[in-house]
Design a protein around this motif. Sequence first.
Motif, PDB file in Angstrom:
ATOM      1  N   ALA A   1     -24.179 -50.721  17.836  1.00  0.00           N
ATOM      2  CA  ALA A   1     -24.129 -51.907  17.668  1.00  0.00           C
ATOM      3  C   ALA A   1     -23.930 -51.965  15.983  1.00  0.00           C
ATOM      4  O   ALA A   1     -24.173 -50.686  15.510  1.00  0.00           O
ATOM      5  N   LYS A   2     -23.088 -52.159  15.444  1.00  0.00           N
ATOM      6  CA  LYS A   2     -22.798 -52.491  13.732  1.00  0.00           C
ATOM      7  C   LYS A   2     -23.115 -53.508  13.542  1.00  0.00           C
ATOM      8  O   LYS A   2     -22.345 -54.506  14.135  1.00  0.00           O
TER       9      LYS A   2
ATOM     10  N   THR B   1     -22.505 -59.281  13.713  1.00  0.00           N
ATOM     11  CA  THR B   1     -22.571 -58.485  14.339  1.00  0.00           C
ATOM     12  C   THR B   1     -22.387 -58.004  15.875  1.00  0.00           C
ATOM     13  O   THR B   1     -22.116 -58.926  16.308  1.00  0.00           O
ATOM     14  N   VAL B   2     -22.250 -57.310  16.399  1.00  0.00           N
ATOM     15  CA  VAL B   2     -20.700 -56.048  17.133  1.00  0.00           C
ATOM     16  C   VAL B   2     -21.777 -54.985  17.976  1.00  0.00           C
ATOM     17  O   VAL B   2     -22.960 -54.678  17.565  1.00  0.00           O
ATOM     18  N   ASP B   3     -22.227 -55.715  19.703  1.00  0.00           N
ATOM     19  CA  ASP B   3     -22.279 -54.823  19.931  1.00  0.00           C
ATOM     20  C   ASP B   3     -21.504 -54.390  21.035  1.00  0.00           C
ATOM     21  O   ASP B   3     -20.491 -54.722  21.644  1.00  0.00           O
ATOM     22  N   TRP B   4     -21.980 -53.150  21.621  1.00  0.00           N
ATOM     23  CA  TRP B   4     -20.835 -52.304  23.149  1.00  0.00           C
ATOM     24  C   TRP B   4     -22.214 -51.664  24.166  1.00  0.00           C
ATOM     25  O   TRP B   4     -22.884 -51.275  23.963  1.00  0.00           O
ATOM     26  N   TYR B   5     -21.231 -50.988  24.858  1.00  0.00           N
ATOM     27  CA  TYR B   5     -22.209 -50.411  26.248  1.00  0.00           C
ATOM     28  C   TYR B   5     -21.780 -48.783  25.200  1.00  0.00           C
ATOM     29  O   TYR B   5     -20.720 -48.349  24.738  1.00  0.00           O
TER      30      TYR B   5
ATOM     31  N   VAL C   1     -15.771 -47.347  14.562  1.00  0.00           N
ATOM     32  CA  VAL C   1     -16.115 -49.476  14.414  1.00  0.00           C
ATOM     33  C   VAL C   1     -14.995 -49.825  13.022  1.00  0.00           C
ATOM     34  O   VAL C   1     -14.992 -49.006  12.256  1.00  0.00           O
ATOM     35  N   PHE C   2     -13.812 -50.362  13.318  1.00  0.00           N
ATOM     36  CA  PHE C   2     -12.722 -50.509  12.739  1.00  0.00           C
ATOM     37  C   PHE C   2     -12.716 -51.606  12.829  1.00  0.00           C
ATOM     38  O   PHE C   2     -13.025 -53.122  13.941  1.00  0.00           O
TER      39      PHE C   2
END
Length: 403
Positions: A84-85, A50-54, A64-65
């Motif tokens: 988030a993804k 899992t990733v997140d960002w501003y 999202v790549f």
Amino acid sequence: MRVLAAGAVTFLLMLTGLEAASAATRPGSVGLVSFTAASYSRSTGTAGLTVDWYTASHARSYEVFISRHYSMDNAKRYTTTASAKTFTGLARGASYFVQVRARNGSAVGSKSARVGHTTIRRLDPAAGPRYRVMTYNVCSQKCSSWSTRQPAALARIAAYSPDVIAAQEAVNLAVPPATGYAEAVSKSSKRLLYKTSRFTVAEPTTPVPADPGENHVGCDRTWPKSTTGYVYLGYHDAGCRYAVWAVLVDRQTGQPTVFVDVHTVAGDNETRAEQREAEIKTLTSHLTTINPGGLPVVYAGDFNSHKNRDNDDMASVFHRLGYYDAFDLALKLYRQHHNSYNGFDVVPRISYKWGDHVDHVWIRPSEGRIERWANGALISNGRMVRPIPSDHSPIVVDVRLNR
């Protein structure tokens, strides 16, 4: 042919212009993308990240790549309206790289820096005790102003309340008994501390031998038989190198675990890399002898090594024995990109690719799972809070052992 009235024409032109302007507004940057969680499916043998960002200005969605390559070759693209993804169905124990950019209609923002993380290799059922382990190079001798920094260092310990502390450069670290900690073993600035409400030191199963004396370069030999001791790692960088270890027994369950505190030689040249590799070979070899019953072993310390170094051969020694960095095994991550070596910089040192933390905890996935990994620095409004306790920030790991 019907002709529109002048007022209607003016209104349509204004509306068209507004839509064009809106569609052409380029969205802002998503900033630093971080891995925040990982998963592992025992039924499918696949992993997740899992990733997140501003949230970016003017963003209606995000692209999202994800790729197995830092070059982002053969990257898969996903679209989401969230910041988030979660990716599932990933290969276990494999490295993945992610980039994100915002989209506003046909306009796209700039891609984020590429960030990498390795998926969980294995996740066995864990029904045993849960321990919080902190590794902390406090630099109490070589760095100045220790009297000013020590209260801040103790505050970091109190904030996380670890069950075990592997401290390095810690000769001058004064941990009052009132804090609830006792020292299991110390040697050459390594001090292994434990929470007395949680553990006792195992009783020796054989008589503790006399001090074996010194070897030809003036370094104490390895202490061979006890439930606490030290291992001589070699004479490197004009000094005697050691690790310390102790068998700690859980007061509630009676289960013993071996905890190791190590500080390998510093330096990023090939000679130092070879010395670190030799030190870890020596350490793990002695621990096999020290631990014939095969108790779980948790290695913690300042290893002066990280993934961004091409000569990180020390990690290969651990991998061959089945040990992996808690950072790559953690179900939750906090401050992935903050280097654990902070250099007393007020602005946190950030590494986008791997995180560059030089302080590690290593375990065998077959012996436990890592529930959380965190950089334990005190940061407010994007700045390290002064006084900064040490040139290293503590790494805090929650491990649950398999029993």
